[in-house]
Every structure is written in C-alpha cells, then in structure tokens.
Design an enzyme around this catalytic site. Structure first.
Site, PDB file in Angstrom:
ATOM      1  N   LYS A  13       6.643  -5.712  25.444  1.00 54.02           N
ATOM      2  CA  LYS A  13       6.498  -4.963  24.219  1.00 54.02           C
ATOM      3  C   LYS A  13       7.009  -6.083  23.290  1.00 54.02           C
ATOM      4  O   LYS A  13       6.291  -6.290  22.334  1.00 54.02           O
ATOM      5  CB  LYS A  13       7.368  -3.644  24.082  1.00 54.02           C
ATOM      6  CG  LYS A  13       6.695  -2.765  25.163  1.00 54.02           C
ATOM      7  CD  LYS A  13       7.548  -1.375  24.833  1.00 54.02           C
ATOM      8  CE  LYS A  13       9.116  -1.622  25.405  1.00 54.02           C
ATOM      9  NZ  LYS A  13       9.229  -1.965  27.088  1.00 54.02           N
ATOM     10  N   ARG A  88      11.267   7.026  22.776  1.00 56.24           N
ATOM     11  CA  ARG A  88      11.419   6.784  24.138  1.00 56.24           C
ATOM     12  C   ARG A  88      11.126   8.076  24.850  1.00 56.24           C
ATOM     13  O   ARG A  88      11.142   8.163  26.075  1.00 56.24           O
ATOM     14  CB  ARG A  88      13.107   6.492  24.444  1.00 56.24           C
ATOM     15  CG  ARG A  88      13.473   5.196  24.255  1.00 56.24           C
ATOM     16  CD  ARG A  88      13.057   4.284  25.273  1.00 56.24           C
ATOM     17  NE  ARG A  88      13.180   2.860  24.875  1.00 56.24           N
ATOM     18  CZ  ARG A  88      13.919   2.019  25.189  1.00 56.24           C
ATOM     19  NH1 ARG A  88      14.953   2.384  26.080  1.00 56.24           N
ATOM     20  NH2 ARG A  88      13.996   1.015  24.810  1.00 56.24           N
ATOM     21  N   ARG A 123      13.848 -13.101  32.312  1.00 53.47           N
ATOM     22  CA  ARG A 123      13.733 -12.946  30.659  1.00 53.47           C
ATOM     23  C   ARG A 123      14.867 -13.843  30.113  1.00 53.47           C
ATOM     24  O   ARG A 123      16.148 -13.498  30.717  1.00 53.47           O
ATOM     25  CB  ARG A 123      13.722 -11.421  30.295  1.00 53.47           C
ATOM     26  CG  ARG A 123      13.804 -11.563  28.853  1.00 53.47           C
ATOM     27  CD  ARG A 123      13.128 -10.233  28.125  1.00 53.47           C
ATOM     28  NE  ARG A 123      14.125  -9.000  28.742  1.00 53.47           N
ATOM     29  CZ  ARG A 123      14.022  -7.809  28.153  1.00 53.47           C
ATOM     30  NH1 ARG A 123      12.674  -7.551  27.724  1.00 53.47           N
ATOM     31  NH2 ARG A 123      14.557  -6.918  28.771  1.00 53.47           N
ATOM     32  N   ARG A 156      20.170 -11.246  28.607  1.00 51.37           N
ATOM     33  CA  ARG A 156      20.691  -9.965  28.546  1.00 51.37           C
ATOM     34  C   ARG A 156      21.905  -9.489  29.537  1.00 51.37           C
ATOM     35  O   ARG A 156      20.925  -9.579  30.921  1.00 51.37           O
ATOM     36  CB  ARG A 156      19.723  -8.845  28.109  1.00 51.37           C
ATOM     37  CG  ARG A 156      19.321  -8.823  26.605  1.00 51.37           C
ATOM     38  CD  ARG A 156      18.152  -8.000  26.101  1.00 51.37           C
ATOM     39  NE  ARG A 156      18.190  -6.792  26.916  1.00 51.37           N
ATOM     40  CZ  ARG A 156      17.446  -5.925  26.411  1.00 51.37           C
ATOM     41  NH1 ARG A 156      16.216  -6.025  25.728  1.00 51.37           N
ATOM     42  NH2 ARG A 156      17.134  -4.596  27.121  1.00 51.37           N
ATOM     43  N   ARG A 167      16.565   1.391  34.698  1.00 50.72           N
ATOM     44  CA  ARG A 167      16.029   1.590  33.439  1.00 50.72           C
ATOM     45  C   ARG A 167      14.549   1.782  33.715  1.00 50.72           C
ATOM     46  O   ARG A 167      13.700   2.619  32.815  1.00 50.72           O
ATOM     47  CB  ARG A 167      16.021  -0.016  32.569  1.00 50.72           C
ATOM     48  CG  ARG A 167      17.411  -0.042  31.797  1.00 50.72           C
ATOM     49  CD  ARG A 167      17.553  -1.396  31.581  1.00 50.72           C
ATOM     50  NE  ARG A 167      16.996  -1.902  30.640  1.00 50.72           N
ATOM     51  CZ  ARG A 167      16.773  -3.231  30.333  1.00 50.72           C
ATOM     52  NH1 ARG A 167      17.282  -4.166  31.169  1.00 50.72           N
ATOM     53  NH2 ARG A 167      15.927  -3.630  29.271  1.00 50.72           N
TER      54      ARG A 167
HETATM   55  P1  ADP Z   1       9.843  -5.573  26.968  1.00 49.78           P
HETATM   56  O1  ADP Z   1      10.028  -5.814  25.480  1.00 49.78           O
HETATM   57  O2  ADP Z   1       8.725  -4.634  27.172  1.00 49.78           O
HETATM   58  O3  ADP Z   1      11.134  -5.143  27.602  1.00 49.78           O
HETATM   59  P2  ADP Z   1       9.396  -8.407  26.918  1.00 49.78           P
HETATM   60  O4  ADP Z   1       8.588  -8.991  25.989  1.00 49.78           O
HETATM   61  O5  ADP Z   1      10.765  -8.885  26.648  1.00 49.78           O
HETATM   62  O6  ADP Z   1       9.137  -7.056  27.526  1.00 49.78           O
HETATM   63  O7  ADP Z   1       8.963  -9.293  28.138  1.00 49.78           O
HETATM   64  C1  ADP Z   1       9.603  -9.314  29.402  1.00 49.78           C
HETATM   65  C2  ADP Z   1       9.556 -10.643  30.134  1.00 49.78           C
HETATM   66  O8  ADP Z   1       8.580 -10.856  30.460  1.00 49.78           O
HETATM   67  C3  ADP Z   1      10.052 -11.824  28.976  1.00 49.78           C
HETATM   68  O9  ADP Z   1      10.802 -13.091  29.757  1.00 49.78           O
HETATM   69  C4  ADP Z   1       8.680 -12.301  28.764  1.00 49.78           C
HETATM   70  O10 ADP Z   1       8.332 -13.670  28.397  1.00 49.78           O
HETATM   71  C5  ADP Z   1       7.984 -12.106  29.943  1.00 49.78           C
HETATM   72  N1  ADP Z   1       6.202 -11.707  29.621  1.00 49.78           N
HETATM   73  C6  ADP Z   1       5.838 -10.899  28.740  1.00 49.78           C
HETATM   74  N2  ADP Z   1       4.787 -10.798  28.695  1.00 49.78           N
HETATM   75  C7  ADP Z   1       4.263 -11.301  29.929  1.00 49.78           C
HETATM   76  C8  ADP Z   1       2.991 -11.652  30.388  1.00 49.78           C
HETATM   77  N3  ADP Z   1       1.931 -10.951  30.119  1.00 49.78           N
HETATM   78  N4  ADP Z   1       2.855 -12.306  31.648  1.00 49.78           N
HETATM   79  C9  ADP Z   1       4.046 -12.826  32.167  1.00 49.78           C
HETATM   80  N5  ADP Z   1       5.151 -12.602  31.550  1.00 49.78           N
HETATM   81  C10 ADP Z   1       5.300 -12.087  30.574  1.00 49.78           C
END
Ligand code: ADP
Ligand code: ZN
Length: 211
Positions: A13, A88, A123, A156, A167
């Site tokens: 997201k 949520r 992440r 984080r 979660r």
């Molecule tokens: P959210 O906001 O839904 O919790 P994030 O955007 O922070 O998720 O993404 C979670 C992790 O996965 C991040 O480290 C991001 O770089 C990685 N990520 C996001 N989209 C993809 C994707 N399409 N393929 C692989 N990794 C992804």
C-alpha cells in the site's frame, strides 16, 4: 480524487500510494505514519498509542478519525488524497464518509500470507524522507542508505516476524470484511499484488481510469 488503499500489512500500500501521489498530484495520507509521528514527538497522544502499536494492535477509532479530519484540511489535499491504512474496519468505514465525502475508488491489493512475512521482515524505510525499500525486492543502490537523501535506513520496530503474524491475524479478522463492505458500495477495484511494483501500479491506474 479520493482514494482508499486496503490490503494486508506488507501488501504494498505505502509503495503504491507514493507512486499514485506523484502521478496524480494528490496527498498520501498514512494514518500509521501520522501516529508514528506523534510517538516520535512524544506527544500525549503519542505515548498512548505507542504501547498499543508496538504490540501490533489497533488504535481506537476516535483517535484516528480526529487526527484524519485535521490532516485533510491541509493545503496539499485540495486536489484529493490517498488514504493508506484507514479505514481498518467496517465501523471506521461507516464513519469515513462524514469526514471525506464520497470516495472515488477503493483499491484492494491482494497478496498471499506466506509472501507477506518475507516482504515485511525485509522492509526498510528512510526516517528522513519516507522512501521505502526492500532488501531483496527494491534495494537501495548502496546497502542501508537512502537513494533519495543519503540518510541511514531503519527497520520498523513492528516489522519483526512475531508482530507481523499478529498483524496479519488482525487484518484477517477486522480488515477483510471491509472488502465486502466496499464491494457492496460498488467502488472496489481488486488488484493482484503479487506482481512487480511497476506492474501493480499500472493495474491500479488502469482500474482508476476505466471507471
Ligand atoms: P504496506 O504499506 O501495505 O504495509 P509496503 O508498501 O511498505 O506495504 O511494502 C512492504 C514491503 O514489500 C516493502 O519493503 C516494499 O518495498 C516491498 N514491496 C512492495 N510492493 C512489492 C511488490 N510488488 N513486489 C515485491 N516487494 C514489494
Ligand atoms: Zn531518504
């Protein structure tokens, strides 16, 4: 344009919201980031929520909706905004229209549970400019350093395996019924989140423009 992004923690997201925000010139509002900002500043609200959040729980509807109502008054929201991490649950969704007016689209990013843990534990984020990375899937050019501003990247506190499982469970229990709720309203777009970041983005833009 007023959008909501829903999906499991780690579904992508935040990653997509940043791209959409740039593409459409609308604000990216992450209620999680707003709350973490409060904690960092050590406000009264921040202290209250830090205990709940570090344990992987959800902060009360009153706190988050009041914070959100304040945020969307800002100048950068005049063309619209993307809500990331809110609502949520169905009760928050029912109260949301009173704050925002009607939404244009709710984008639901679907990703399997088993992939989520891998994504969340890898992440990394920039504490200075908010850029997000993944050690495997979206690594910075130099290990542990933000491409955009050179700051050291951080992980984080709640992105550890134990909290992630908690979660995911919270999501399945509370957030999943949201998809059904917005399906009934007729504004949901289901997106396959198990593709490359760019492919997911293209699918979202197509869905938004095919109204
Ligand atoms: P959210 O906001 O839904 O919790 P994030 O955007 O922070 O998720 O993404 C979670 C992790 O996965 C991040 O480290 C991001 O770089 C990685 N990520 C996001 N989209 C993809 C994707 N399409 N393929 C692989 N990794 C992804
Ligand atoms: Zn940075």
């Amino acid at each position: 344009m007023k959008l909501v992004l829903i999906g499991c923690p780690g579904a992508g997201k935040g990653t997509q919201a940043k791209k959409l925000s740039k593409h459409y010139g609308i604000a990216h509002i992450s209620t999680g980031d707003l709350l973490r900002e409060q904690m960092k500043q050590g406000t009264e609200l921040g202290k209250k929520v830090s205990e709940i959040m570090n344990a992987g729980g959800l902060v009360s509807d009153e706190i988050v909706s009041a914070m959100l109502a304040e945020r969307i008054k800002a100048d950068d929201c005049k063309n619209g905004y993307i809500l990331d991490g809110y609502p949520r649950n169905v009760s928050q969704a029912e109260g949301l229209d009173a704050i925002t007016g009607p939404l244009d689209k709710v984008v639901c990013i679907d990703v399997d549970d088993n992939i989520i843990v891998d994504r969340m534990t890898g992440r990394r984020g920039c504490p200075k400019c908010g850029s997000m990375y993944h050690i495997k899937y979206n690594p910075p050019k130099q290990d542990g350093v933000c491409d955009a501003c050179g700051e050291a990247l951080i992980q984080r506190k709640d992105d550890n395996e134990e909290t992630v499982s908690k979660r995911i469970q919270v999501y399945l229990d509370e957030t999943k019924p949201l998809a059904d709720y917005y399906s009934k309203v007729g504004i949901i777009a289901d997106i396959d989140g198990q593709q490359s970041i760019d492919k997911v983005f293209n699918d979202i833009v197509s869905a938004l423009e095919s109204k």
